[in-house]
Design a protein around this motif. Structure first.
Motif, PDB file in Angstrom:
ATOM      1  N   ASN A 204      -1.816   4.049  -4.445  1.00 57.80           N
ATOM      2  CA  ASN A 204      -3.116   3.232  -4.532  1.00 57.80           C
ATOM      3  C   ASN A 204      -3.938   3.308  -3.222  1.00 57.80           C
ATOM      4  O   ASN A 204      -5.153   2.426  -3.029  1.00 57.80           O
ATOM      5  CB  ASN A 204      -2.786   1.677  -4.660  1.00 57.80           C
ATOM      6  CG  ASN A 204      -1.751   1.185  -3.801  1.00 57.80           C
ATOM      7  OD1 ASN A 204      -1.634   1.691  -2.655  1.00 57.80           O
ATOM      8  ND2 ASN A 204      -0.992  -0.014  -3.874  1.00 57.80           N
ATOM      9  N   VAL A 205      -3.763   4.299  -2.337  1.00 59.58           N
ATOM     10  CA  VAL A 205      -4.428   4.541  -1.030  1.00 59.58           C
ATOM     11  C   VAL A 205      -4.656   5.911  -1.046  1.00 59.58           C
ATOM     12  O   VAL A 205      -3.931   6.836  -1.621  1.00 59.58           O
ATOM     13  CB  VAL A 205      -3.819   3.962   0.248  1.00 59.58           C
ATOM     14  CG1 VAL A 205      -3.638   2.446   0.149  1.00 59.58           C
ATOM     15  CG2 VAL A 205      -2.838   4.767   0.624  1.00 59.58           C
TER      16      VAL A 205
ATOM     17  N   CYS B  47      -3.831  -4.575  -1.562  1.00 59.67           N
ATOM     18  CA  CYS B  47      -2.444  -4.216  -1.162  1.00 59.67           C
ATOM     19  C   CYS B  47      -2.002  -4.490   0.292  1.00 59.67           C
ATOM     20  O   CYS B  47      -3.148  -4.718   1.198  1.00 59.67           O
ATOM     21  CB  CYS B  47      -2.372  -2.694  -1.388  1.00 59.67           C
ATOM     22  SG  CYS B  47      -3.274  -1.594  -0.461  1.00 59.67           S
TER      23      CYS B  47
ATOM     24  N   ASN C 271      -7.869   1.752   0.609  1.00 60.12           N
ATOM     25  CA  ASN C 271      -7.434   1.309  -0.628  1.00 60.12           C
ATOM     26  C   ASN C 271      -8.435   1.725  -1.865  1.00 60.12           C
ATOM     27  O   ASN C 271      -9.516   1.214  -1.740  1.00 60.12           O
ATOM     28  CB  ASN C 271      -7.430  -0.306  -0.602  1.00 60.12           C
ATOM     29  CG  ASN C 271      -6.872  -0.974  -2.075  1.00 60.12           C
ATOM     30  OD1 ASN C 271      -6.693  -0.078  -3.031  1.00 60.12           O
ATOM     31  ND2 ASN C 271      -6.584  -2.237  -2.008  1.00 60.12           N
TER      32      ASN C 271
ATOM     33  N   CYS D 112       1.034  -1.127   0.044  1.00 66.44           N
ATOM     34  CA  CYS D 112      -0.096   0.019  -0.191  1.00 66.44           C
ATOM     35  C   CYS D 112       0.689   1.168  -0.008  1.00 66.44           C
ATOM     36  O   CYS D 112       1.849   1.355   0.842  1.00 66.44           O
ATOM     37  CB  CYS D 112      -0.825   0.036   1.135  1.00 66.44           C
ATOM     38  SG  CYS D 112      -1.962  -1.451   1.312  1.00 66.44           S
TER      39      CYS D 112
ATOM     40  N   PRO E 178      -9.858  -3.819  -2.184  1.00 62.17           N
ATOM     41  CA  PRO E 178     -10.431  -2.532  -2.314  1.00 62.17           C
ATOM     42  C   PRO E 178     -11.576  -2.123  -1.637  1.00 62.17           C
ATOM     43  O   PRO E 178     -12.604  -2.918  -1.203  1.00 62.17           O
ATOM     44  CB  PRO E 178     -10.976  -2.757  -3.891  1.00 62.17           C
ATOM     45  CG  PRO E 178     -10.164  -4.051  -4.232  1.00 62.17           C
ATOM     46  CD  PRO E 178      -9.848  -4.844  -3.020  1.00 62.17           C
TER      47      PRO E 178
END
Length: 233
Positions: A102-103, A129, A123, A98, A162
């Motif tokens: 992507n966060v 992640c 996420n 992570c 996700p």
């Protein structure tokens, strides 16, 4: 009458030396291209790709999170390897960690326990992640990362599907107080790779709640699966 010819000793010695050399060459079987076992392993080894990467952080703050990483302080999240403290290098960003790529991240003040903040990452990607180790935090222009509370190490890595979140508790100061207390305005969050060495991906820079006061006793927990776990330290 037969004549006996006697060879000089020097000629006999030369002939014997030549024969010995030929015998050794035939038995040796070595060549100039031969390698020892150690050389073969070293030359055949494949270097493992690094985990470092760069990018533009996204978060609730006003900055893009492109500052260089802080140096490793005592018990800091970056003090785990010789590579600790270096700014993130360029990479493909394909790590399963992570990161700011992507966060999304949010920092909030909590009523209890006192002198605590709650750091939440969610996420925003399309695949899971992993929130490895603890976040490496830098308040404003601090040169050293905030120390990590080693008692907060979880049983397993927090894996974020996700839309799922992970949490870290931030202790700003102890009840007894500490040195170099000041009001901080911004917080930069760096993310650890699977190896725990240095940082990976894009950091995130956030604006701190107004009046956030911290001193040298500040610390951060490992990433946790729940806010309650993150705030119990």
């Amino acid at each position: 009458m037969f004549r006996i010819r006697i060879r000089p000793r020097t000629a006999v010695a030369a002939t014997a030396a030549a024969l010995a050399a030929l015998s050794l060459s035939a038995c040796d079987g070595s060549s100039s291209d031969a390698r020892s076992p150690g050389q073969a392993v070293a030359e055949g080894a494949t270097a493992r790709p690094g985990d470092n990467g760069t990018g533009t952080g996204t978060g609730t703050g006003n900055d893009s999170g492109t500052d260089s990483a802080p140096s490793a302080g005592k018990n800091s999240a970056l003090a785990k390897s010789p590579a600790a403290g270096k700014a993130p290098g360029k990479g493909s960003g394909s790590s399963d960690a992570c990161t700011g790529d992507n966060v999304t991240a949010v920092i909030t003040k909590v009523p209890r326990p006192i002198n605590h903040l709650l750091l939440t990452i969610t996420n925003k990607g399309s695949r899971a992640c992993n929130a490895y180790f603890a976040p490496a935090l830098r308040f404003d222009g601090d040169q050293s990362a905030t120390q990590v509370n080693q008692d907060s190490k979880p049983q397993a890595v927090a894996t974020l599907a996700p839309g799922r979140s992970a949490y870290a508790g931030v202790l700003l100061s102890s009840a007894a107080g500490g040195e170099h207390g000041r009001t901080a305005r911004k917080l930069t969050v760096y993310f650890a790779p699977r190896s725990g060495s240095g940082s990976t991906g894009a950091p995130v820079t956030l604006s701190l709640p107004t009046g956030t006061y911290k001193d040298d006793n500040a610390s951060v927990t490992y990433w946790q699966d729940s806010a309650a776990d993150a705030l119990q330290f």
